[in-house]
Design an enzyme around this catalytic site. Sequence first.
Site, mmCIF file in Angstrom:
data_model
loop_
_atom_site.group_PDB
_atom_site.id
_atom_site.type_symbol
_atom_site.label_atom_id
_atom_site.label_comp_id
_atom_site.label_asym_id
_atom_site.label_seq_id
_atom_site.Cartn_x
_atom_site.Cartn_y
_atom_site.Cartn_z
ATOM 1 N N LYS A 35 0.833 -1.203 0.000
ATOM 2 C CA LYS A 35 0.000 0.000 0.000
ATOM 3 C C LYS A 35 0.871 1.257 0.000
ATOM 4 O O LYS A 35 0.649 2.192 -0.766
ATOM 5 C CB LYS A 35 -0.853 -0.007 1.279
ATOM 6 C CG LYS A 35 -2.330 0.127 1.025
ATOM 7 C CD LYS A 35 -3.128 0.010 2.308
ATOM 8 C CE LYS A 35 -4.319 -0.888 2.039
ATOM 9 N NZ LYS A 35 -5.237 -0.979 3.169
ATOM 10 N N LEU A 153 -17.866 9.173 7.464
ATOM 11 C CA LEU A 153 -17.864 9.272 6.000
ATOM 12 C C LEU A 153 -18.452 8.021 5.353
ATOM 13 O O LEU A 153 -18.416 6.939 5.933
ATOM 14 C CB LEU A 153 -16.440 9.522 5.483
ATOM 15 C CG LEU A 153 -15.348 8.467 5.718
ATOM 16 C CD1 LEU A 153 -15.451 7.290 4.779
ATOM 17 C CD2 LEU A 153 -13.990 9.113 5.557
ATOM 18 N N GLU A 155 -18.177 5.602 2.004
ATOM 19 C CA GLU A 155 -17.368 5.289 0.831
ATOM 20 C C GLU A 155 -18.152 5.715 -0.394
ATOM 21 O O GLU A 155 -19.370 5.623 -0.435
ATOM 22 C CB GLU A 155 -17.074 3.782 0.775
ATOM 23 C CG GLU A 155 -16.051 3.387 1.806
ATOM 24 C CD GLU A 155 -15.837 1.881 1.884
ATOM 25 O OE1 GLU A 155 -16.176 1.168 0.922
ATOM 26 O OE2 GLU A 155 -15.349 1.422 2.921
ATOM 27 N N ASN A 211 -25.023 4.123 13.237
ATOM 28 C CA ASN A 211 -25.014 3.049 12.239
ATOM 29 C C ASN A 211 -26.153 2.063 12.458
ATOM 30 O O ASN A 211 -26.766 1.582 11.506
ATOM 31 C CB ASN A 211 -23.666 2.318 12.262
ATOM 32 C CG ASN A 211 -22.660 2.987 11.345
ATOM 33 O OD1 ASN A 211 -22.954 4.022 10.747
ATOM 34 N ND2 ASN A 211 -21.473 2.414 11.237
ATOM 35 N N GLY A 260 -25.037 -4.143 3.330
ATOM 36 C CA GLY A 260 -23.766 -4.868 3.436
ATOM 37 C C GLY A 260 -22.700 -3.840 3.733
ATOM 38 O O GLY A 260 -22.990 -2.789 4.299
ATOM 39 N N CYS A 263 -19.165 -1.569 7.285
ATOM 40 C CA CYS A 263 -19.544 -1.017 8.592
ATOM 41 C C CYS A 263 -20.821 -1.613 9.191
ATOM 42 O O CYS A 263 -20.780 -2.183 10.284
ATOM 43 C CB CYS A 263 -19.685 0.496 8.483
ATOM 44 S SG CYS A 263 -18.105 1.312 8.186
HETATM 45 P P1 NAD Z 1 -9.143 -0.698 6.158
HETATM 46 O O1 NAD Z 1 -9.068 -2.146 6.372
HETATM 47 O O2 NAD Z 1 -9.418 -0.149 4.794
HETATM 48 O O3 NAD Z 1 -7.779 0.005 6.641
HETATM 49 C C1 NAD Z 1 -7.131 -0.310 7.834
HETATM 50 C C2 NAD Z 1 -5.617 -0.184 7.569
HETATM 51 O O4 NAD Z 1 -4.926 -0.239 8.806
HETATM 52 C C3 NAD Z 1 -5.041 -1.299 6.722
HETATM 53 O O5 NAD Z 1 -4.392 -0.744 5.600
HETATM 54 C C4 NAD Z 1 -4.036 -2.006 7.658
HETATM 55 O O6 NAD Z 1 -2.915 -2.499 6.974
HETATM 56 C C5 NAD Z 1 -3.683 -0.880 8.588
HETATM 57 N N1 NAD Z 1 -3.122 -1.285 9.885
HETATM 58 C C6 NAD Z 1 -3.594 -2.185 10.772
HETATM 59 N N2 NAD Z 1 -2.841 -2.211 11.878
HETATM 60 C C7 NAD Z 1 -1.852 -1.285 11.709
HETATM 61 C C8 NAD Z 1 -0.777 -0.819 12.502
HETATM 62 N N3 NAD Z 1 -0.546 -1.317 13.720
HETATM 63 N N4 NAD Z 1 0.042 0.133 11.988
HETATM 64 C C9 NAD Z 1 -0.185 0.639 10.766
HETATM 65 N N5 NAD Z 1 -1.202 0.265 9.976
HETATM 66 C C10 NAD Z 1 -2.035 -0.690 10.440
HETATM 67 O O7 NAD Z 1 -10.237 -0.170 7.190
HETATM 68 P P2 NAD Z 1 -11.225 1.097 7.029
HETATM 69 O O8 NAD Z 1 -12.377 0.756 6.175
HETATM 70 O O9 NAD Z 1 -10.423 2.302 6.727
HETATM 71 O O10 NAD Z 1 -11.786 1.196 8.521
HETATM 72 C C11 NAD Z 1 -10.987 1.670 9.596
HETATM 73 C C12 NAD Z 1 -11.900 1.960 10.760
HETATM 74 O O11 NAD Z 1 -12.802 3.023 10.437
HETATM 75 C C13 NAD Z 1 -12.800 0.793 11.173
HETATM 76 O O12 NAD Z 1 -12.957 0.804 12.562
HETATM 77 C C14 NAD Z 1 -14.104 1.110 10.502
HETATM 78 O O13 NAD Z 1 -15.205 0.555 11.171
HETATM 79 C C15 NAD Z 1 -14.140 2.608 10.596
HETATM 80 N N6 NAD Z 1 -14.962 3.270 9.579
HETATM 81 C C16 NAD Z 1 -14.924 2.836 8.290
HETATM 82 C C17 NAD Z 1 -15.681 3.489 7.324
HETATM 83 C C18 NAD Z 1 -15.663 3.024 5.891
HETATM 84 O O14 NAD Z 1 -16.530 3.486 5.131
HETATM 85 N N7 NAD Z 1 -14.753 2.175 5.484
HETATM 86 C C19 NAD Z 1 -16.473 4.592 7.681
HETATM 87 C C20 NAD Z 1 -16.463 5.021 9.002
HETATM 88 C C21 NAD Z 1 -15.701 4.343 9.942
#
Ligand code: NAD
Length: 434
Positions: A35, A153, A155, A211, A260, A263
């Site tokens: 990444k 936010l 996606e 949510n 789906g 989240c």
């Molecule tokens: P994601 O899986 O896309 O990204 C998480 C990233 O964290 C990964 O790239 C992983 O490699 C990295 N990671 C994990 N442990 C790490 C560490 N110790 N050091 C550095 N990097 C590390 O997840 P996401 O969709 O971005 O979601 C993240 C959080 O935000 C979740 O709790 C999710 O519920 C929340 N969230 C997501 C959304 C969404 O639409 N995706 C919206 C609101 C909230």
Amino acid sequence: MRVTMIGTGYVGLVSGACFADFGHEVVCVDKDASKIETLNEGGIPIYEPGLDLLVERNVREGRLSFTLDLEEAVRTADAVFIAVGTPSRRGDGYADLSYVHAAAKEVAEVMDGYTVVVNKSTVPVGTGDDVERIIAETRPDAEFAVVSNPEFLREGAAIEDFKRPDRVVVGTDDERARAVMRELYRPLYLNETPILFTARRTSELIKYAANAFLAMKITFINEIADLCEKVGANVQEVARGVGLDNRIGGKFLHAGPGYGGSCFPKDTLALTRTAQDAGTPLRLIETTVQVNDSRKKAMADKVIEACGGDVSGKQVAVLGVTFKPNTDDMRDAPSLEIIPALQAAGAKIRAFDPAGTVEAEKLLDNVDFVSGPYICADGADVLVIITEWNEFRALDLKRLKETMKAPILVDLRNIYNPDEAKAAGLTYTSVGRP
Ligand code: NAD
């Protein structure tokens, strides 16, 4: 301000790029070397409209960078955001907090001077207390505050949502941390975004409650759609008639194949676990989870029924496999249940998705992915719309009919007008409409 994002996924990358665009100096850290390499070479590891230009501009102007080196990034930061995944723990539905806990420990080991550690990941009530304890145990000398700042936010519209949110929620009772958060979000004061300061536990619960409510609203209209089908009513008109009531609102009242995504499924489940443990079960949300789970299978049955009760040996064309349009995210997408159920009934699947193919191929076996909607429909016995990408909204229905073997269209997102489909010679099935 100097901001560090731990986790450069959908939330970390968008939040990091937007904070940089606000003028802060942002370093995004991830453990995933591919990444970081992609980002450092000018690529974007996810599909999110507008993100490439935003990242490119902020990198060029020197405010945004990407690294595997957590130590360097954390040492100089005013605020360190934890934006790592919190997936469902396999088997029991609790949020898996191992990534959050690990990140907290790694941050603690290297932080230097007063640091605000901000939990942006969606986490159960009390996780801020865990993070605080982990940091204090790892570094008894550290000067820090742990803040909850959940992200809302969506996606597909993530940049707009981050820059023009309905509200920002900040959970902390530390006055110094509050000042740092106020400064970080200062650009949003200009457009009068409400910034809600609460206690940390309250903030953590706001995210789950929001949510769960949205998931329940979707599930509500899906059940009303089922009733509409039985009694000869039209769910779109019911939704409009209901949604025009300001107390209810028209959003999240679109009947479809069930929610789906990354989240709602995991967050509803995690909230039910928190509530059960607290001795106050949330029966509405437990039921929402069950009803939504059974809906995916029911959608496969709908396709089978539209094909006269049998899809064995039939060619099923699927349009859209991501959990919603404008993302490549396949996490808990309805297609991941509907397609295998159709395959189990003997169907052969061909599919097209504008951005999800690479991710989908990792999760779906024996699906022939093609490069466009008409190739997908060619010779098919039925065409099923699972995700409502814009480019599926104005297909040439007559051309579809001519290219298909049998002219059956199952529209699980109600994007076509039944009369139009009928006029084009298609046998049309949708959700909750006569
Ligand atoms: P994601 O899986 O896309 O990204 C998480 C990233 O964290 C990964 O790239 C992983 O490699 C990295 N990671 C994990 N442990 C790490 C560490 N110790 N050091 C550095 N990097 C590390 O997840 P996401 O969709 O971005 O979601 C993240 C959080 O935000 C979740 O709790 C999710 O519920 C929340 N969230 C997501 C959304 C969404 O639409 N995706 C919206 C609101 C909230």
